[in-house]
Write a protein that holds these residues in place. Structure first.
Motif, short mmCIF file in Angstrom:
data_model
loop_
_atom_site.label_atom_id
_atom_site.label_comp_id
_atom_site.label_asym_id
_atom_site.label_seq_id
_atom_site.Cartn_x
_atom_site.Cartn_y
_atom_site.Cartn_z
N ARG A 120 0.84 -1.21 0.00
CA ARG A 120 0.00 0.00 0.00
C ARG A 120 0.87 1.26 0.00
O ARG A 120 0.56 2.28 0.61
N ASN A 121 2.00 1.14 -0.68
CA ASN A 121 2.96 2.24 -0.86
C ASN A 121 3.47 2.80 0.46
O ASN A 121 3.73 4.00 0.60
N ASP A 122 3.66 1.91 1.43
CA ASP A 122 4.14 2.28 2.76
C ASP A 122 5.48 1.57 3.01
O ASP A 122 5.53 0.34 3.04
N THR A 146 8.28 0.76 -3.29
CA THR A 146 7.42 1.69 -2.57
C THR A 146 8.08 3.06 -2.55
O THR A 146 9.24 3.18 -2.16
N GLN A 147 7.36 4.09 -3.03
CA GLN A 147 7.89 5.46 -3.09
C GLN A 147 9.31 5.44 -3.70
O GLN A 147 10.28 5.87 -3.09
N GLN A 244 2.00 13.81 -3.67
CA GLN A 244 2.63 12.56 -3.25
C GLN A 244 1.57 11.50 -2.97
O GLN A 244 0.38 11.82 -2.79
N SER A 245 1.98 10.25 -2.95
CA SER A 245 1.04 9.13 -2.87
C SER A 245 0.20 9.16 -1.60
O SER A 245 -0.92 8.65 -1.59
N ASN A 246 0.72 9.73 -0.52
CA ASN A 246 -0.06 9.75 0.72
C ASN A 246 -0.87 11.03 0.89
O ASN A 246 -1.49 11.25 1.93
N ASP A 247 -0.89 11.89 -0.14
CA ASP A 247 -1.71 13.10 -0.08
C ASP A 247 -3.19 12.74 -0.19
O ASP A 247 -3.56 11.78 -0.87
N ASN A 248 -4.01 13.53 0.46
CA ASN A 248 -5.46 13.32 0.41
C ASN A 248 -5.96 13.56 -1.02
O ASN A 248 -5.72 14.63 -1.59
#
Length: 360
Positions: A120-122, A146-147, A244-248
């Protein structure tokens, strides 16, 4: 929930797998471990006993506990078919099922065992999955980083894999600080072609929206920039939105909405991928605008659904199943001691209904 002895076992095992405790290195004594983990003797002994049973440590009477050569010991112990580990950022959606299907075709034919994991891209989750797969004595790994545009915090695990000659093939991207084979797409070339195509259709104010914590996104952004560099007369009209991938996701869409509501809105949007393009299309429709009459939209990856939504999305090809086949075949070669080569696919434009030609 893990018991106390399991937590101690997992911590020591991670230190072995990451090389903090080297093969044949003497481990701390039971008393030292009791103090370090604030645990009783029976708890520490149970943890060490489990590690012994899994071939991570061994005892020498009167001398203490030592790190076993866990990789070769496990290989001698098992007579099962080789185990291949596959780690992707996601498993069940978007383009990944077709990539995995390609991998499975090769692995099944070889009668190997396939273990799937997703991050999950973590990066922390990637670390846990890597440790789990190494603990399962994998013979090789296919990994989507991941990232990938950031230095991997799990470099210690990748270095251990190299040390123990566990081959790995990276798909879609690779880490800048990990030397390995990869199967990727020429993302820069793809978006350069796509942006140039929009320009050929009369578009000048083109908004580029790119996820920049992976190599795909930065490559695609560079392709967008290169297209404008090749059209110097309109270079000043480029506009880039990075996330970025973790942005809302809602905040990202709101930022795009701000551009569309400005005095000089873009006439076209180049989206990081088809998944984003679909969300953007839905957002634009909610604003009462039409695609492509009010704004043209493009994506990347030729996601299966992209040709069925209205309007169908102009996009760039992605090898998907072929990527899985090539990655698995390359990994099998490496496992058999043969040399291999990395592969870079050249994407092609798929013209559909989401782009309108603007007449001068």
């Amino acid at each position: 929930m893990q018991s106390r002895h399991q937590m101690i076992e997992e911590d020591i095992k991670e230190k072995i797998l990451t090389g903090q405790f080297e093969v044949e290195e003497k481990l701390p004594t039971e008393s030292e471990l009791m103090k370090e983990y604030d645990a009783g003797r029976s708890t520490v002994r149970r943890a060490i006993g489990d590690l012994e049973n899994k071939n991570f440590v061994y005892r020498i009477q009167g001398s203490g506990m030592f790190v076993n050569n866990w990789k070769s010991s496990n290989q001698r112990q098992t007579k099962k078919s080789p185990i291949i580990g596959v780690i992707t950022t996601y498993i069940g959606d978007y383009i990944f099922p077709r990539i995995i299907n390609g991998i499975d075709q090769v692995i099944s034919e070889k009668r190997y065992t396939l273990l799937l994991a997703n991050t999950r891209n973590d990066p922390e989750r990637e670390r846990r999955e890597l440790i789990t797969l190494l603990d399962n004595n994998v013979s090789g790994l296919i990994i989507e980083p991941t990232q990938s545009n950031l230095e991997s915090p799990n470099i210690d695990l990748y270095e251990q894999m190299k040390k123990f000659k566990i081959p790995a093939v990276f798909i879609n991207a690779k880490y800048p600080n990990v030397d390995s084979y990869s199967i990727t797409t020429n993302d820069k070339s793809g978006v350069r072609k796509l942006t140039s195509y929009l320009m050929s259709q009369g578009h000048k104010r083109i908004l580029g929206v790119f996820q920049v914590d992976d190599h795909q996104g930065t490559g695609r952004m560079l392709g967008y920039i290169q297209a404008y560099q090749e059209h110097a007369s309109i270079d000043f009209e480029n506009n880039i939105l990075m996330y970025q991938s973790n942005d809302n996701s809602k905040k990202v869409l709101n930022r795009i909405k701000e551009h569309l509501s400005s005095v000089n809105p873009p006439t076209a949007i180049v989206c990081y991928n088809d998944q984003l393009a679909i969300s953007v299309i839905n957002m634009i429709k909610s604003m009462g605008l039409s695609i492509p009459e009010d704004v043209s939209i493009t994506g990347f990856d030729d996601y299966e659904i992209s040709k069925y939504i209205s309007p169908s999305i102009t996009t760039m090809t992605h090898a998907k199943e072929q990527m899985g086949l090539d990655a698995a075949n390359l990994l099998v070669k490496l496992m058999e001691g043969e040399k291999g080569e990395s592969i870079v696919y050249e994407p092609e434009i798929v013209v559909r209904d989401s782009v309108k030609r603007i007449e001068d």
